[in-house]
Design a protein around this motif. Sequence first.
Motif, short mmCIF file in Angstrom:
data_model
loop_
_atom_site.label_atom_id
_atom_site.label_comp_id
_atom_site.label_asym_id
_atom_site.label_seq_id
_atom_site.Cartn_x
_atom_site.Cartn_y
_atom_site.Cartn_z
N GLN A 243 1.88 -10.37 8.86
CA GLN A 243 1.87 -8.91 8.97
C GLN A 243 2.69 -8.30 7.84
N SER A 244 2.27 -7.12 7.43
CA SER A 244 3.05 -6.38 6.43
C SER A 244 4.20 -5.65 7.10
N SER A 245 5.40 -5.82 6.55
CA SER A 245 6.58 -5.12 7.05
C SER A 245 7.23 -4.39 5.88
N THR A 246 7.60 -3.14 6.10
CA THR A 246 8.15 -2.33 5.02
C THR A 246 9.56 -2.78 4.65
N ILE A 247 9.79 -2.94 3.33
CA ILE A 247 11.12 -3.23 2.80
C ILE A 247 11.74 -1.94 2.28
N VAL A 248 11.00 -1.26 1.41
CA VAL A 248 11.47 -0.03 0.76
C VAL A 248 10.36 1.01 0.83
N SER A 249 10.72 2.24 1.18
CA SER A 249 9.76 3.33 1.12
C SER A 249 10.46 4.55 0.56
N CYS A 250 9.96 5.06 -0.55
CA CYS A 250 10.54 6.22 -1.21
C CYS A 250 9.40 7.05 -1.78
N PRO A 251 9.64 8.23 -2.30
CA PRO A 251 8.54 9.04 -2.82
C PRO A 251 7.77 8.40 -3.97
N TYR A 252 8.38 7.43 -4.63
CA TYR A 252 7.76 6.85 -5.83
C TYR A 252 6.94 5.60 -5.54
N PHE A 253 7.29 4.87 -4.50
CA PHE A 253 6.53 3.67 -4.12
C PHE A 253 6.98 3.20 -2.74
N ASN A 256 6.10 -3.52 0.80
CA ASN A 256 6.11 -4.32 2.03
C ASN A 256 6.26 -5.79 1.68
N ILE A 257 6.69 -6.57 2.68
CA ILE A 257 6.69 -8.03 2.55
C ILE A 257 5.59 -8.56 3.48
N LEU A 258 4.79 -9.50 2.98
CA LEU A 258 3.69 -10.06 3.75
C LEU A 258 3.75 -11.59 3.68
N PRO A 259 4.37 -12.23 4.68
CA PRO A 259 4.36 -13.70 4.73
C PRO A 259 3.02 -14.17 5.30
N ILE A 260 2.41 -15.16 4.68
CA ILE A 260 1.06 -15.57 5.06
C ILE A 260 1.01 -17.08 5.33
N SER A 261 0.57 -17.43 6.54
CA SER A 261 0.36 -18.84 6.89
C SER A 261 -1.06 -19.10 7.38
N LYS A 262 -1.84 -18.02 7.57
CA LYS A 262 -3.24 -18.14 7.94
C LYS A 262 -4.01 -16.98 7.32
N THR A 263 -5.33 -17.02 7.39
CA THR A 263 -6.14 -15.96 6.79
C THR A 263 -5.81 -14.61 7.44
N VAL A 264 -5.57 -13.62 6.59
CA VAL A 264 -5.23 -12.27 7.04
C VAL A 264 -6.33 -11.31 6.59
N SER A 265 -6.84 -10.51 7.51
CA SER A 265 -7.79 -9.44 7.18
C SER A 265 -6.99 -8.18 6.90
N ILE A 307 -11.44 -0.40 -2.98
CA ILE A 307 -11.57 -1.61 -2.14
C ILE A 307 -10.62 -1.47 -0.96
N LYS A 308 -11.17 -1.21 0.21
CA LYS A 308 -10.35 -0.92 1.39
C LYS A 308 -10.15 -2.12 2.31
N GLU A 309 -11.12 -3.02 2.33
CA GLU A 309 -11.04 -4.16 3.26
C GLU A 309 -11.31 -5.45 2.51
N PHE A 310 -10.46 -6.44 2.77
CA PHE A 310 -10.62 -7.76 2.13
C PHE A 310 -9.81 -8.77 2.93
N LYS A 311 -9.93 -10.02 2.56
CA LYS A 311 -9.19 -11.09 3.24
C LYS A 311 -8.25 -11.77 2.25
N VAL A 312 -7.12 -12.24 2.77
CA VAL A 312 -6.18 -13.02 1.97
C VAL A 312 -6.03 -14.38 2.65
N ASN A 313 -6.40 -15.42 1.92
CA ASN A 313 -6.36 -16.79 2.45
C ASN A 313 -5.23 -17.56 1.79
#
Length: 326
Positions: A243-253, A256-265, A307-313
Amino acid sequence: MKKIDQFLKFEPILKDKIWGGEKLMSLLNKNSDRKDIGESWEISDVEGDTSIVKNGDLQGNNLKDLIKTYKSDLVGKKVYKHFGDKFPLLIKFIDAKEALSIQLHPQDELAKKRHNSFGKTEMWYVMQADKKANLIVGFKKDTNQEEYLHHLENKSLTEILNIDEVAKGDVYFIPTGRVHAIGAGVLLAEIQQTSDITYRIYDWDRQDSEGNYRDLHTEEAIGAIDYTAQKSYITDYEKKENQSSTIVSCPYFTTNILPISKTVSVNHKDKDCFVIYMCVVGEVEFTYQNEKEKIKMGETLLVPASIKEFKVNPIKTSELLEVYIR
Protein backbone atom coordinates in the motif's frame (compact mmCIF):
# COMPACT_ATOMS: atom_id res chain seq x y z
CA MET A 1 -4.21 16.80 -28.42
CA LYS A 2 -1.93 13.83 -28.98
CA LYS A 3 -2.19 10.96 -26.53
CA ILE A 4 0.78 9.47 -24.72
CA ASP A 5 0.40 5.87 -23.63
CA GLN A 6 3.82 4.62 -22.56
CA PHE A 7 5.88 4.64 -19.40
CA LEU A 8 8.91 6.93 -19.64
CA LYS A 9 12.47 6.19 -18.56
CA PHE A 10 15.18 8.80 -19.03
CA GLU A 11 18.93 8.80 -19.49
CA PRO A 12 20.56 9.74 -16.18
CA ILE A 13 22.45 13.05 -16.23
CA LEU A 14 25.58 12.42 -14.15
CA LYS A 15 27.24 15.32 -12.34
CA ASP A 16 30.89 15.48 -11.27
CA LYS A 17 31.16 16.98 -7.79
CA ILE A 18 34.14 17.82 -5.59
CA TRP A 19 32.43 15.77 -2.85
CA GLY A 20 31.17 12.92 -5.09
CA GLY A 21 32.11 9.24 -4.94
CA GLU A 22 31.47 5.86 -6.57
CA LYS A 23 28.25 4.56 -4.98
CA LEU A 24 26.08 5.72 -7.89
CA MET A 25 28.07 3.31 -10.03
CA SER A 26 28.79 0.52 -7.53
CA LEU A 27 25.38 0.41 -5.80
CA LEU A 28 23.01 1.96 -8.34
CA ASN A 29 24.72 0.75 -11.54
CA LYS A 30 25.12 4.15 -13.19
CA ASN A 31 27.47 4.01 -16.16
CA SER A 32 30.63 6.05 -15.54
CA ASP A 33 34.31 5.39 -14.91
CA ARG A 34 34.70 8.65 -12.99
CA LYS A 35 35.53 8.56 -9.28
CA ASP A 36 33.68 11.73 -8.27
CA ILE A 37 30.09 11.42 -9.50
CA GLY A 38 27.96 13.13 -6.88
CA GLU A 39 24.54 13.33 -8.52
CA SER A 40 22.41 11.45 -11.00
CA TRP A 41 19.65 13.71 -12.30
CA GLU A 42 16.90 11.23 -13.12
CA ILE A 43 14.22 13.62 -14.37
CA SER A 44 15.22 17.20 -15.11
CA ASP A 45 13.92 20.24 -16.94
CA VAL A 46 16.64 22.55 -15.61
CA GLU A 47 17.92 24.80 -18.40
CA GLY A 48 20.82 23.07 -20.13
CA ASP A 49 20.05 19.72 -18.45
CA THR A 50 16.82 18.47 -19.98
CA SER A 51 16.20 14.73 -19.66
CA ILE A 52 16.17 12.50 -22.78
CA VAL A 53 13.84 9.48 -23.08
CA LYS A 54 15.73 6.16 -23.23
CA ASN A 55 12.89 3.70 -23.90
CA GLY A 56 10.00 2.89 -26.23
CA ASP A 57 8.65 4.73 -29.25
CA LEU A 58 9.59 8.12 -27.76
CA GLN A 59 13.26 7.26 -27.29
CA GLY A 60 15.48 10.26 -28.07
CA ASN A 61 12.81 12.89 -27.33
CA ASN A 62 13.54 15.36 -24.57
CA LEU A 63 11.21 16.16 -21.68
CA LYS A 64 10.62 19.77 -22.68
CA ASP A 65 9.49 18.79 -26.19
CA LEU A 66 7.26 16.06 -24.78
CA ILE A 67 5.43 18.59 -22.61
CA LYS A 68 5.00 20.94 -25.58
CA THR A 69 3.58 18.07 -27.64
CA TYR A 70 1.41 16.23 -25.10
CA LYS A 71 0.67 19.04 -22.62
CA SER A 72 -1.86 18.01 -19.93
CA ASP A 73 -1.96 14.45 -21.28
CA LEU A 74 1.58 14.11 -19.92
CA VAL A 75 1.58 16.28 -16.80
CA GLY A 76 -2.11 16.80 -15.93
CA LYS A 77 -4.48 19.73 -16.58
CA LYS A 78 -3.88 21.54 -13.29
CA VAL A 79 -0.10 21.14 -13.51
CA TYR A 80 -0.02 22.32 -17.12
CA LYS A 81 -2.21 25.33 -16.32
CA HIS A 82 0.14 26.35 -13.50
CA PHE A 83 3.56 25.47 -14.96
CA GLY A 84 3.00 25.49 -18.71
CA ASP A 85 5.84 23.83 -20.63
CA LYS A 86 8.08 23.70 -17.53
CA PHE A 87 8.33 20.38 -15.68
CA PRO A 88 7.89 21.27 -11.99
CA LEU A 89 10.10 18.68 -10.25
CA LEU A 90 13.77 17.70 -10.30
CA ILE A 91 14.48 14.10 -9.28
CA LYS A 92 17.97 12.98 -8.18
CA PHE A 93 20.08 10.33 -6.53
CA ILE A 94 23.00 11.79 -4.55
CA ASP A 95 26.21 10.18 -3.28
CA ALA A 96 28.28 12.17 -0.79
CA LYS A 97 31.74 10.65 -0.39
CA GLU A 98 32.64 13.87 1.42
CA ALA A 99 30.31 16.35 3.11
CA LEU A 100 28.45 18.79 0.89
CA SER A 101 28.66 22.49 1.61
CA ILE A 102 26.37 23.92 4.26
CA GLN A 103 23.67 25.65 2.26
CA LEU A 104 20.06 26.73 1.90
CA HIS A 105 17.63 27.63 -0.86
CA PRO A 106 15.50 30.77 -1.30
CA GLN A 107 11.72 30.70 -1.24
CA ASP A 108 9.66 31.24 -4.39
CA GLU A 109 9.16 35.00 -4.14
CA LEU A 110 12.83 35.74 -3.49
CA ALA A 111 14.02 33.26 -6.14
CA LYS A 112 11.69 34.84 -8.69
CA LYS A 113 12.88 38.35 -7.85
CA ARG A 114 16.60 37.53 -7.82
CA HIS A 115 16.95 34.66 -10.29
CA ASN A 116 13.68 34.40 -12.25
CA SER A 117 13.45 30.88 -10.88
CA PHE A 118 11.31 28.72 -8.63
CA GLY A 119 12.38 28.35 -5.03
CA LYS A 120 13.70 25.00 -3.92
CA THR A 121 11.74 23.01 -1.37
CA GLU A 122 13.11 19.46 -1.24
CA MET A 123 13.14 16.18 0.67
CA TRP A 124 15.68 13.42 1.27
CA TYR A 125 15.17 9.66 1.56
CA VAL A 126 18.29 7.91 2.86
CA MET A 127 19.04 4.78 0.80
CA GLN A 128 22.33 3.86 2.45
CA ALA A 129 24.53 5.39 5.13
CA ASP A 130 27.99 4.45 6.36
CA LYS A 131 28.55 4.06 10.09
CA LYS A 132 28.35 7.44 11.89
CA ALA A 133 27.26 9.21 8.67
CA ASN A 134 25.15 12.29 9.32
CA LEU A 135 23.02 15.07 7.93
CA ILE A 136 22.93 18.70 8.99
CA VAL A 137 19.37 19.99 9.11
CA GLY A 138 18.35 23.26 10.78
CA PHE A 139 19.48 24.89 14.02
CA LYS A 140 19.72 23.31 17.49
CA LYS A 141 17.77 26.22 18.95
CA ASP A 142 16.27 29.46 17.71
CA THR A 143 18.97 31.88 16.65
CA ASN A 144 19.27 35.22 14.86
CA GLN A 145 21.31 36.96 12.20
CA GLU A 146 23.86 38.36 14.65
CA GLU A 147 24.59 35.00 16.31
CA TYR A 148 24.67 33.23 12.94
CA LEU A 149 27.22 35.70 11.49
CA HIS A 150 29.37 35.46 14.62
CA HIS A 151 29.68 31.69 14.24
CA LEU A 152 30.11 31.93 10.48
CA GLU A 153 33.00 34.38 10.83
CA ASN A 154 34.62 32.26 13.55
CA LYS A 155 34.22 29.00 11.57
CA SER A 156 32.16 27.55 14.41
CA LEU A 157 28.84 27.29 12.55
CA THR A 158 28.42 23.60 13.37
CA GLU A 159 28.16 24.51 17.08
CA ILE A 160 24.66 25.93 16.50
CA LEU A 161 23.48 23.51 13.80
CA ASN A 162 21.45 20.33 14.30
CA ILE A 163 23.45 17.24 13.27
CA ASP A 164 21.74 13.83 13.11
CA GLU A 165 23.34 10.45 12.54
CA VAL A 166 21.21 8.71 9.93
CA ALA A 167 20.31 5.24 8.67
CA LYS A 168 18.58 3.66 5.69
CA GLY A 169 14.96 4.77 5.44
CA ASP A 170 15.35 8.07 7.27
CA VAL A 171 13.44 10.98 5.70
CA TYR A 172 14.05 14.72 6.01
CA PHE A 173 11.90 17.52 4.62
CA ILE A 174 13.88 20.66 3.70
CA PRO A 175 11.66 23.71 3.17
CA THR A 176 13.16 26.86 1.70
CA GLY A 177 15.29 28.81 4.16
CA ARG A 178 16.32 25.78 6.22
CA VAL A 179 20.11 25.40 6.51
CA HIS A 180 21.25 21.89 5.58
CA ALA A 181 24.09 19.66 4.33
CA ILE A 182 24.51 16.02 3.39
CA GLY A 183 27.35 14.45 5.37
CA ALA A 184 30.06 12.10 4.12
CA GLY A 185 28.96 8.51 3.54
CA VAL A 186 25.29 9.14 2.70
CA LEU A 187 23.49 7.91 -0.43
CA LEU A 188 20.01 9.32 -0.85
CA ALA A 189 17.09 10.05 -3.15
CA GLU A 190 16.17 13.73 -3.48
CA ILE A 191 12.87 15.17 -4.66
CA GLN A 192 12.69 18.93 -5.18
CA GLN A 193 11.18 21.81 -7.07
CA THR A 194 12.75 22.46 -10.47
CA SER A 195 15.47 24.88 -9.44
CA ASP A 196 19.24 24.86 -9.25
CA ILE A 197 19.47 27.93 -6.98
CA THR A 198 21.66 27.25 -3.94
CA TYR A 199 23.14 29.67 -1.41
CA ARG A 200 26.38 28.10 -0.20
CA ILE A 201 27.31 29.50 3.23
CA TYR A 202 30.25 27.30 4.28
CA ASP A 203 32.32 24.79 2.29
CA TRP A 204 34.72 23.42 4.91
CA ASP A 205 37.57 25.60 3.54
CA ARG A 206 38.32 23.03 0.85
CA GLN A 207 39.91 23.66 -2.52
CA ASP A 208 39.36 22.06 -5.88
CA SER A 209 42.07 20.30 -7.90
CA GLU A 210 43.37 23.67 -9.08
CA GLY A 211 43.54 25.17 -5.60
CA ASN A 212 40.40 27.31 -5.95
CA TYR A 213 37.72 27.80 -3.32
CA ARG A 214 34.09 27.60 -4.36
CA ASP A 215 32.06 30.78 -4.19
CA LEU A 216 30.10 31.48 -1.00
CA HIS A 217 26.84 33.43 -0.93
CA THR A 218 27.02 35.08 2.48
CA GLU A 219 25.13 38.27 1.66
CA GLU A 220 22.44 36.58 -0.44
CA ALA A 221 21.80 34.01 2.30
CA ILE A 222 21.31 36.35 5.26
CA GLY A 223 17.79 37.42 4.33
CA ALA A 224 16.78 33.97 3.13
CA ILE A 225 17.63 31.93 6.25
CA ASP A 226 14.94 30.60 8.59
CA TYR A 227 16.54 31.14 12.02
CA THR A 228 13.88 29.22 13.96
CA ALA A 229 14.50 25.69 15.27
CA GLN A 230 12.37 22.53 15.41
CA LYS A 231 12.28 19.98 18.23
CA SER A 232 13.07 17.28 15.66
CA TYR A 233 13.75 17.39 11.94
CA ILE A 234 13.34 13.72 11.03
CA THR A 235 10.02 12.84 9.36
CA ASP A 236 7.98 10.10 11.03
CA TYR A 237 6.05 7.77 8.75
CA GLU A 238 4.76 4.22 8.58
CA LYS A 239 4.98 1.53 5.95
CA LYS A 240 2.08 -0.69 4.92
CA GLU A 241 2.94 -3.70 2.81
CA ASN A 242 1.62 -3.38 -0.76
CA GLN A 243 0.00 0.00 0.00
CA SER A 244 1.05 3.58 -0.58
CA SER A 245 1.61 5.55 2.62
CA THR A 246 2.35 9.26 2.64
CA ILE A 247 5.79 10.38 3.84
CA VAL A 248 5.74 14.05 2.84
CA SER A 249 2.93 16.21 1.52
CA CYS A 250 3.45 19.88 0.71
CA PRO A 251 2.18 22.30 -1.95
CA TYR A 252 5.09 21.41 -4.23
CA PHE A 253 4.95 17.59 -4.14
CA THR A 254 3.61 14.56 -2.31
CA THR A 255 5.85 11.54 -1.73
CA ASN A 256 4.54 8.13 -0.67
CA ILE A 257 6.38 4.94 0.25
CA LEU A 258 5.17 1.74 -1.45
CA PRO A 259 6.68 -1.54 -0.20
CA ILE A 260 5.86 -4.35 -2.64
CA SER A 261 5.94 -8.11 -2.04
CA LYS A 262 3.12 -9.11 -4.42
CA THR A 263 1.44 -7.72 -7.53
CA VAL A 264 -0.23 -4.38 -6.79
CA SER A 265 -3.01 -2.86 -8.92
CA VAL A 266 -2.57 0.91 -8.98
CA ASN A 267 -5.40 3.36 -9.66
CA HIS A 268 -4.62 7.07 -10.04
CA LYS A 269 -8.06 8.21 -11.25
CA ASP A 270 -8.20 10.58 -8.28
CA LYS A 271 -5.10 12.44 -9.52
CA ASP A 272 -4.77 15.03 -12.27
CA CYS A 273 -1.01 14.65 -12.50
CA PHE A 274 1.92 12.56 -13.67
CA VAL A 275 3.31 10.08 -11.11
CA ILE A 276 7.02 9.36 -10.65
CA TYR A 277 8.37 6.12 -9.20
CA MET A 278 11.89 5.89 -7.76
CA CYS A 279 13.02 2.37 -6.93
CA VAL A 280 14.96 2.48 -3.64
CA VAL A 281 15.00 -1.28 -2.95
CA GLY A 282 14.72 -4.31 -5.24
CA GLU A 283 13.27 -4.48 -8.77
CA VAL A 284 9.73 -4.26 -10.18
CA GLU A 285 7.90 -4.46 -13.50
CA PHE A 286 5.14 -2.04 -14.49
CA THR A 287 2.45 -3.31 -16.88
CA TYR A 288 -0.18 -1.31 -18.78
CA GLN A 289 -2.13 -2.87 -21.67
CA ASN A 290 0.72 -4.20 -23.84
CA GLU A 291 3.32 -1.97 -22.18
CA LYS A 292 5.91 -3.43 -19.80
CA GLU A 293 8.81 -1.61 -18.18
CA LYS A 294 11.17 -2.65 -15.40
CA ILE A 295 13.00 -0.47 -12.91
CA LYS A 296 15.49 -1.64 -10.29
CA MET A 297 17.13 0.08 -7.33
CA GLY A 298 18.51 3.40 -8.52
CA GLU A 299 16.14 3.76 -11.49
CA THR A 300 13.16 6.06 -12.04
CA LEU A 301 9.95 5.85 -14.08
CA LEU A 302 7.54 8.61 -15.13
CA VAL A 303 3.91 7.57 -15.56
CA PRO A 304 2.03 10.13 -17.71
CA ALA A 305 -1.18 11.66 -16.34
CA SER A 306 -3.12 9.84 -19.09
CA ILE A 307 -2.25 6.41 -17.64
CA LYS A 308 -4.54 5.95 -14.65
CA GLU A 309 -4.51 2.19 -14.02
CA PHE A 310 -1.63 -0.28 -14.19
CA LYS A 311 -0.01 -3.11 -12.25
CA VAL A 312 3.32 -3.26 -10.44
CA ASN A 313 4.85 -6.73 -10.17
CA PRO A 314 7.79 -7.32 -7.80
CA ILE A 315 10.69 -9.24 -9.35
CA LYS A 316 12.05 -9.25 -5.82
CA THR A 317 10.79 -7.64 -2.62
CA SER A 318 10.97 -3.94 -3.37
CA GLU A 319 10.28 -0.42 -2.15
CA LEU A 320 9.24 2.51 -4.32
CA LEU A 321 8.92 6.22 -3.71
CA GLU A 322 5.76 7.48 -5.41
CA VAL A 323 5.82 11.20 -6.24
CA TYR A 324 3.16 13.54 -7.64
CA ILE A 325 1.60 16.97 -7.17
CA ARG A 326 -1.80 17.22 -5.52
